[in-house]
Design a protein around this motif. Sequence first.
Motif, mmCIF file in Angstrom:
data_model
loop_
_atom_site.group_PDB
_atom_site.id
_atom_site.type_symbol
_atom_site.label_atom_id
_atom_site.label_comp_id
_atom_site.label_asym_id
_atom_site.label_seq_id
_atom_site.Cartn_x
_atom_site.Cartn_y
_atom_site.Cartn_z
ATOM 1 N N LEU A 1 35.235 73.944 53.637
ATOM 2 C CA LEU A 1 36.495 73.993 52.909
ATOM 3 C C LEU A 1 36.291 74.263 51.435
ATOM 4 O O LEU A 1 37.231 74.214 50.661
ATOM 5 C CB LEU A 1 37.251 72.665 53.090
ATOM 6 N N VAL A 2 35.073 74.507 51.003
ATOM 7 C CA VAL A 2 34.802 74.860 49.621
ATOM 8 C C VAL A 2 33.887 76.067 49.641
ATOM 9 O O VAL A 2 33.155 76.302 50.584
ATOM 10 C CB VAL A 2 34.122 73.693 48.864
ATOM 11 N N GLY A 3 33.936 76.849 48.560
ATOM 12 C CA GLY A 3 33.078 78.014 48.497
ATOM 13 C C GLY A 3 33.786 79.160 47.831
ATOM 14 O O GLY A 3 34.857 79.021 47.248
ATOM 15 N N ALA A 4 33.166 80.346 47.913
ATOM 16 C CA ALA A 4 33.666 81.508 47.187
ATOM 17 C C ALA A 4 34.279 82.559 48.086
ATOM 18 O O ALA A 4 34.813 83.547 47.595
ATOM 19 C CB ALA A 4 32.521 82.137 46.379
ATOM 20 N N HIS A 5 34.243 82.389 49.405
ATOM 21 C CA HIS A 5 34.775 83.393 50.317
ATOM 22 C C HIS A 5 36.198 83.032 50.720
ATOM 23 O O HIS A 5 36.517 81.874 50.979
ATOM 24 C CB HIS A 5 33.891 83.503 51.565
ATOM 25 N N ARG B 1 36.517 79.182 51.176
ATOM 26 C CA ARG B 1 35.640 78.466 52.091
ATOM 27 C C ARG B 1 34.236 79.022 51.984
ATOM 28 O O ARG B 1 34.027 80.198 51.695
ATOM 29 C CB ARG B 1 36.150 78.606 53.527
ATOM 30 N N ASP B 2 33.271 78.171 52.195
ATOM 31 C CA ASP B 2 31.885 78.613 52.158
ATOM 32 C C ASP B 2 31.465 79.122 53.526
ATOM 33 O O ASP B 2 32.127 78.878 54.528
ATOM 34 C CB ASP B 2 30.956 77.492 51.687
ATOM 35 N N ALA B 3 30.349 79.851 53.534
ATOM 36 C CA ALA B 3 29.832 80.432 54.775
ATOM 37 C C ALA B 3 28.433 79.914 55.031
ATOM 38 O O ALA B 3 27.724 79.496 54.116
ATOM 39 C CB ALA B 3 29.813 81.953 54.685
ATOM 40 N N GLU B 4 28.036 79.935 56.291
ATOM 41 C CA GLU B 4 26.670 79.589 56.655
ATOM 42 C C GLU B 4 25.935 80.861 57.043
ATOM 43 O O GLU B 4 26.390 81.612 57.911
ATOM 44 C CB GLU B 4 26.634 78.588 57.808
ATOM 45 N N ARG C 1 26.090 81.829 45.378
ATOM 46 C CA ARG C 1 27.534 81.846 45.593
ATOM 47 C C ARG C 1 28.041 80.538 46.196
ATOM 48 O O ARG C 1 29.240 80.399 46.450
ATOM 49 C CB ARG C 1 27.909 83.007 46.524
ATOM 50 N N GLY C 2 27.148 79.590 46.454
ATOM 51 C CA GLY C 2 27.565 78.306 46.979
ATOM 52 C C GLY C 2 27.550 78.205 48.482
ATOM 53 O O GLY C 2 28.035 77.206 49.036
ATOM 54 N N ASP C 3 27.018 79.199 49.183
ATOM 55 C CA ASP C 3 26.963 79.159 50.641
ATOM 56 C C ASP C 3 25.763 78.337 51.102
ATOM 57 O O ASP C 3 24.845 78.029 50.338
ATOM 58 C CB ASP C 3 26.867 80.575 51.218
ATOM 59 N N ARG C 4 25.766 78.018 52.375
ATOM 60 C CA ARG C 4 24.666 77.295 52.992
ATOM 61 C C ARG C 4 23.765 78.279 53.718
ATOM 62 O O ARG C 4 24.252 79.138 54.446
ATOM 63 C CB ARG C 4 25.199 76.238 53.969
ATOM 64 N N ALA D 1 22.737 73.971 50.619
ATOM 65 C CA ALA D 1 23.171 74.813 49.518
ATOM 66 C C ALA D 1 22.568 74.282 48.228
ATOM 67 O O ALA D 1 22.033 73.171 48.170
ATOM 68 C CB ALA D 1 24.698 74.845 49.433
ATOM 69 N N GLY D 2 22.641 75.098 47.180
ATOM 70 C CA GLY D 2 22.202 74.662 45.867
ATOM 71 C C GLY D 2 20.831 75.179 45.487
ATOM 72 O O GLY D 2 20.125 75.814 46.261
ATOM 73 N N ARG D 3 20.464 74.890 44.244
ATOM 74 C CA ARG D 3 19.188 75.356 43.709
ATOM 75 C C ARG D 3 18.003 74.696 44.419
ATOM 76 O O ARG D 3 16.960 75.323 44.612
ATOM 77 C CB ARG D 3 19.123 75.088 42.199
#
Length: 479
Positions: A228-232, A278-281, A322-325, A342-344
């Motif tokens: 429910l979070v992300g850039a897409h 929403r984010d993507a995997e 972009r914040g995806d997993r 996700a993340g650095r």
Amino acid sequence: MTGPTVPTATEAEPAAGWAPTPALGRAVLLAGLLLVAGVLLGRVDLIVLATPFALGTAYALRKRPTALPQVWIAQGDGGPLVEGGDVTAAVSVGNPDTVDYDLVVMRSRVSPWLRIDRAGFTRDEAVDVPPSATAETGATAAANGRGRSVADRPFVTSVPIGAAVDLELAGKALRWGRHPIGPAGARVATAGGLLVSRAVITEPVLVRVYPRTEPFEAVEAMPRAAGLVGAHHSRRPGEGGELAGVRIFAPGDRLRRIDWRVSLRARQLHVAATLSDRDAEVVVLLDVLAEAGRSGGVAGAASVLDTTVRATAAIAEHYLHRGDRVSLLEYGPAARRLRPAAGRRQYLTVLEWLLDVRVHASAHEPYDQVFGPQLLSSDALVVVLTPLLDERSAQMLARLARGGRFVVAVDTLPTDLASPKDRGWAEVAYRLWRLDRDIMIGQLREHGVPVVRWAGAGSLDQVLRDVARLATAPRVGGR
């Protein structure tokens, strides 16, 4: 340089590990012969002639060494090392004894993927090296057989009491992976060259070289987003930045969403409807069943494994930014996997995970071993990096597509793969293999698996658009 990691050694008796040199044997023999001849012949001149040899030998041996030299390897502290970056290291020899080391001969092996261009000594006075820090090991490492490293030769120096000498090595890292510096060894002569130590060898140090990521961009379109979070942008209404239209105000709508221009014209409250972000995997699958081509390092030709690792790092960096997993899987007998995150921190974990990628040839089918129950999310985008050299790889792609997965195949076979020049049927067989491979790629596309060659930035743009368009198309259901 970082602080040295001094290897542990076994306890030794005082003066153990030291042996007389031929010079000591010659001095004792000459002095003894002259003394015996002078006594037997009654010649004082022979006794006088033997006196300097006897006194010189006794003076040189007045202090005998009680400990072996210490050898350790320290890697430079220049931060994460990437292909093509500068690598620094130091091979150090310490003197914990009470006598000076008149001569020290040092030598170290270096991985052929670490090209050492400069080597020189630096001296650190009053270095406290514990006597229990020696080590002797029979470890071996890849010898530098390319003839381009100045470290592939012995170095000679001297070490005073309570000091250490560092052999500074500097050069370039030519390829990703874990590359050894060492084993390194040293032999020491003291007491005027009359005593020599046994060879003291230390274990190698592995230098981590991360793959260089090529600039990679991809379209924002994703087949399906999961979180429910992300850039897409998804097709589901919700809080986001993509305008979906204007509708009549309903209980629960926020006041800041009211579109006053439309509301005044229609004389009824209307709000702006948006689509949720929403984010993507993204699952990157590495085909490690076969290898082709010859690696030339960062500035040379790329093998299948080189292209696979560098493309994986670039794809992971793009989507994680972009914040995806992102998760990683190996299609091979080892079936290594990296959980989605996700993340650095995940990006650094991806780089570390890629250092251990190896080709594992196997005769059995690893599909069931790699794809366990509920391992792949139904909404995940599966990017498969494969050279399509094994029929099992094509069968795996077709099974994923038939299972309703969104699959994109990236061809990692080198474009400059030369055909065999041998006489006979070798060239004909190579051309037939090429035709058979083209037919295999065509059949995969018929099964709905797009196959695109990796070419850096923009490699997957059109493919991702097509996959996203197929995902949003209405499905025809049978009765």
